[in-house]
Design a protein around this motif. Structure first.
Motif, PDB file in Angstrom:
ATOM      1  N   ASN A 126       0.841  -1.201   0.000  1.00  0.00           N
ATOM      2  CA  ASN A 126       0.000   0.000   0.000  1.00  0.00           C
ATOM      3  C   ASN A 126       0.875   1.250   0.000  1.00  0.00           C
ATOM      4  OD1 ASN A 126      -2.429  -1.280  -0.064  1.00  0.00           O
ATOM      5  ND2 ASN A 126      -2.881  -1.060   2.105  1.00  0.00           N
ATOM      6  N   VAL A 168     -19.857  -2.530   0.999  1.00  0.00           N
ATOM      7  CA  VAL A 168     -19.319  -3.116  -0.238  1.00  0.00           C
ATOM      8  C   VAL A 168     -20.429  -3.541  -1.190  1.00  0.00           C
ATOM      9  CG1 VAL A 168     -17.116  -3.901   0.659  1.00  0.00           C
ATOM     10  CG2 VAL A 168     -19.096  -5.393   0.839  1.00  0.00           C
ATOM     11  N   GLN A 228       2.715   1.745  -3.335  1.00  0.00           N
ATOM     12  CA  GLN A 228       1.884   1.934  -4.533  1.00  0.00           C
ATOM     13  C   GLN A 228       1.810   3.411  -4.905  1.00  0.00           C
ATOM     14  OE1 GLN A 228      -2.265   0.909  -4.357  1.00  0.00           O
ATOM     15  NE2 GLN A 228      -2.244   0.117  -6.423  1.00  0.00           N
ATOM     16  N   ARG A 239      -8.720   4.311   0.332  1.00  0.00           N
ATOM     17  CA  ARG A 239      -8.806   2.850   0.166  1.00  0.00           C
ATOM     18  C   ARG A 239      -9.985   2.282   0.956  1.00  0.00           C
ATOM     19  NH1 ARG A 239      -4.242   0.615  -2.071  1.00  0.00           N
ATOM     20  NH2 ARG A 239      -2.423   1.972  -2.068  1.00  0.00           N
ATOM     21  N   GLU A 243     -11.502  -0.843  -0.296  1.00  0.00           N
ATOM     22  CA  GLU A 243     -10.650  -2.034  -0.151  1.00  0.00           C
ATOM     23  C   GLU A 243     -10.672  -2.538   1.292  1.00  0.00           C
ATOM     24  OE1 GLU A 243      -6.780  -1.526  -1.810  1.00  0.00           O
ATOM     25  OE2 GLU A 243      -7.570  -1.100  -3.811  1.00  0.00           O
ATOM     26  N   VAL A 295     -13.845  -4.268   1.883  1.00  0.00           N
ATOM     27  CA  VAL A 295     -13.819  -5.637   1.355  1.00  0.00           C
ATOM     28  C   VAL A 295     -13.111  -6.558   2.342  1.00  0.00           C
ATOM     29  CG1 VAL A 295     -12.844  -7.095  -0.461  1.00  0.00           C
ATOM     30  CG2 VAL A 295     -13.935  -4.946  -1.050  1.00  0.00           C
ATOM     31  N   LEU A 296     -11.989  -6.076   2.875  1.00  0.00           N
ATOM     32  CA  LEU A 296     -11.261  -6.903   3.848  1.00  0.00           C
ATOM     33  C   LEU A 296     -12.130  -7.230   5.047  1.00  0.00           C
ATOM     34  CD1 LEU A 296      -7.606  -5.533   4.024  1.00  0.00           C
ATOM     35  CD2 LEU A 296      -8.353  -7.800   3.378  1.00  0.00           C
TER      36      LEU A 296
END
Lengths: 368, 280
Positions: free
Chosen positions: A8, A365, A11, A272, A275, A278-279
């Motif tokens: 992360n 999500v 990136q 994020r 993301e 989602v986790l």
């Protein structure tokens, strides 16, 4: 999770560089300010640190070296002679004085001493010890600031002195030291046989408490203070004025660094959010997500910490090169508080993102 | 609960808000899904599909009723226990794939295995085997933005399968895919259900998924309604209950059903242009 934290971070290299720079700048500022404060401590106590002295005897009511003018009763030195356990007695005349340099009035701290007994400069950068009453040893920074060199003459209270030596480690942000012979100092002050302070040392193996008791019995109406007390009094008088604002600046630098890192980590976390959502949805626990942001913040702060210390060292060297009277001392025992500061910065910065993650609804999500 | 069921939903109600602002998104729904079964839940927007899916996934608590996955009653569980249930028993597939952009294909799948506590090495090994089975052996080190839509969805399927869940919940799994990749995804989901005996619950508007579903449920106004004959709006592609179609039109002897008058008008203006479109 460490791998994801690293991925992360890397990136978005621009954000990574920005956050490391923010931490490094704050740490550098903190280390530099602390180094500057340590430098002032060193400068203020430099004379007593480098002159062998266990007790300072001064005029009654004068409890420091650099803060006031002291004149001892004329008999004090004679009375002090022969006290059991006392090895050396160094009489000095010391006080602030105005030097006339190239028509400019410059404040310096004058130390009149006897070269045969001691109390003079402890490190000569150039030149030699004093031989005559019309000679002077000047702090090298003061000399350089005013374009003076060995062999030049300067005027103090209408008396001419020839520079015969340049002393090192005697500069300070308040006033630089200069050294003349004690008799010359007495003449300048129009006080023959005057002594400001007696610097006394104990013989090895003797009990200092007993010696001090004997000194107190023999010497009346004067102050007899351990050198540590005098140093502390000087520090209390001269440094604490600066310590409070400097410590406040350190706190501000810490807060700014934490805020910069916090904001960057927070915006990175928010960007994020889906993301992380989602986790959470697939079964990631809050603690795992906290560990992710904490690791990211700590990785940045650890790299920023190292870089900040390096920056502070470089900046400190540059400051001392350009302004030699400012001493920046980076002590190894300041390293632990600095590391704690850097880690504290990382943990502090992770708080808000962690709070955000704890409130992140994984059901988001499915909502578009 | 039927002894064979993987998931059992019993008289579930979900309300949002209270008093005059109260909305009942799901009303008294019951459902049982057995291992290997593919259940497709269809319905118009706002019918409660997402709410139901969120409750099935343990992401949202019902206001009333019970949801049981295997032996575990989700409604009796503490909030802190739900992540483990999701991790061990449920695989999620999202419309937008939702892959982690910083991680490679392999790590996206391995990370979910790693959340269970196994080592990174072990989880990567599991993920690699799975991805190779799904034909992504050549894409292990690719970041998501380098993958096609179909590949991304296969990675998402692998991620959903990596912890060998009892149930897969798929939210519009074909919505962002072209027809070829959509079919491929459907085939994969059916294979997962039939070969590995996992239950698959799909929420979708996509009529094509009916082909692989064992059961199709119609959710409307928060309730399951009888699956009546359905038609596809030729303009927007939406599934329409022909008994309740808001608009209809006859063209060359065939009756067409529309979700709204707007679509009907659009169709009547140039019918042939819509009839040439292959909604498959």
């Amino acid at each position: 999770m460490t791998y994801l934290a690293l991925r992360n971070l890397f990136q978005n290299t621009f954000r990574l560089i920005l956050s490391i720079s923010g931490v490094a700048s704050s740490i550098a500022l903190i280390v530099l300010l602390r180094g500057f404060l340590s430098g002032i401590y060193v400068q203020v106590t430099a004379y007593l640190d480098n002159t062998p002295v266990d007790w300072v005897v001064s005029q009654e009511g004068i409890r420091n070296l650099l803060g006031g003018t002291s004149f001892l009763p004329p008999s004090t030195e004679d009375l002090a002679q022969g006290i059991s356990g006392v090895e050396d007695i160094i009489p000095i005349v010391a006080q602030y004085a105005i030097l006339d340099i190239h028509d400019e009035k410059v404040v310096g701290y004058m130390v009149g001493y006897d070269p045969d007994i001691g109390g003079g400069p402890w490190s000569l950068l150039a030149g030699r010890e004093l031989d005559d009453d019309d000679e002077i040893i000047l702090d090298w920074v003061m000399a350089e600031d005013h374009g003076l060199k060995i062999g030049d003459n300067i005027e103090i209270l209408d008396e001419e002195f020839e520079i015969v030596g340049l002393s090192a480690d005697t500069s300070s942000w308040m006033a630089n030291f200069f050294f003349i012979k004690k008799e010359a100092a007495e003449q300048l002050l129009l006080a023959p046989e005057a002594t400001s302070f007696l610097l006394m040392t104990a013989k090895p193996g003797y009990d200092k408490a007993s010696i001090e008791a004997r000194l107190r019995r023999r010497l009346q109406d004067v102050e007899i203070l351990p050198s540590q007390v005098v140093k502390q009094n000087d520090l209390d008088l001269l440094v604490n004025i600066f310590a409070v604002p400097l410590k406040m600046m350190v706190s501000i630098a810490f807060a700014v660094g934490t805020a910069i890192l916090g904001m960057i980590i927070y915006t990175a976390t928010v960007s994020r959010a889906s993301e992380y959502g989602v986790l959470k949805a697939v079964g990631g626990k809050n603690t795992q997500l906290y560990s992710l942001v904490v690791q990211q913040a700590l990785l940045i702060s650890v790299v920023g910490l190292g870089l900040g210390i390096l920056l502070a060292w470089i900046a400190g060297q540059a400051v001392m090169e350009v302004y030699p009277k400012f001493l920046v001392v980076l002590r190894s025992n300041d390293l632990l508080p600095t590391i704690v500061t850097g880690i504290g910065m990382g943990l502090g910065a992770a708080l808000l993102p962690a709070l955000y993650l704890s409130r992140l609804d994984p059901a988001e999500v499915f909502r578009r | 609960m039927n002894m064979q069921s993987v998931v059992s939903v019993e008289k579930v109600v979900r309300r949002f808000g209270s008093g005059t602002t109260e909305v009942v998104a799901v009303k008294d729904i019951s459902l049982e899904v057995v291992p290997g079964e593919v259940v497709l839940i269809m319905g118009p927007s706002g019918s409660g599909k997402t709410t139901l899916l969120s409750m099935l996934g343990g992401l949202l608590r019902p206001s009333e009723g019970r949801i049981q996955i295997g032996e575990d009653d989700l409604t009796l569980m503490d909030e802190s226990q739900l992540p483990n249930i999701r991790l061990q028993h449920i695989g999620f597939i999202f419309q937008d794939f939702n892959l982690l952009s910083a991680l490679t294909t392999l790590d996206n799948v391995a990370l979910v295995a790693q959340l269970t506590g196994i080592s990174r090495k072990e989880s990567r090994k599991k993920a690699k085997v799975l991805l190779e089975q799904l034909g992504l052996g050549q894409r292990l080190d690719f970041l998501p933005h380098k993958l096609s839509g179909g590949e991304k969805q296969r990675v998402a399927i692998a991620r959903a399968l990596v912890n060998k869940p009892d149930m897969i919940l798929a939210d519009e799994p074909t919505a962002n895919l072209d027809s070829h990749h959509g079919r491929e995804t459907m085939r994969l989901l059916r294979e997962v259900a039939k070969q590995e005996k996992r239950s698959v619950v799909i929420v979708s508007h996509d009529e094509r998924i009916k082909e692989i579903a064992d059961r199709v449920l119609w959710l409307e106004d928060g309730e399951f309604k009888d699956m009546v004959e359905m038609a596809v709006d030729p303009v927007c592609g939406m599934s329409i209950d022909i008994l309740h179609a808001p608009a209809t039109a006859d063209f060359e002897g065939t009756k067409y059903y529309f979700c709204a008058n707007g679509c009907r008008h659009e169709f009547l203006a140039a019918p042939n242009s819509f009839l040439q479109v292959d909604h498959e």
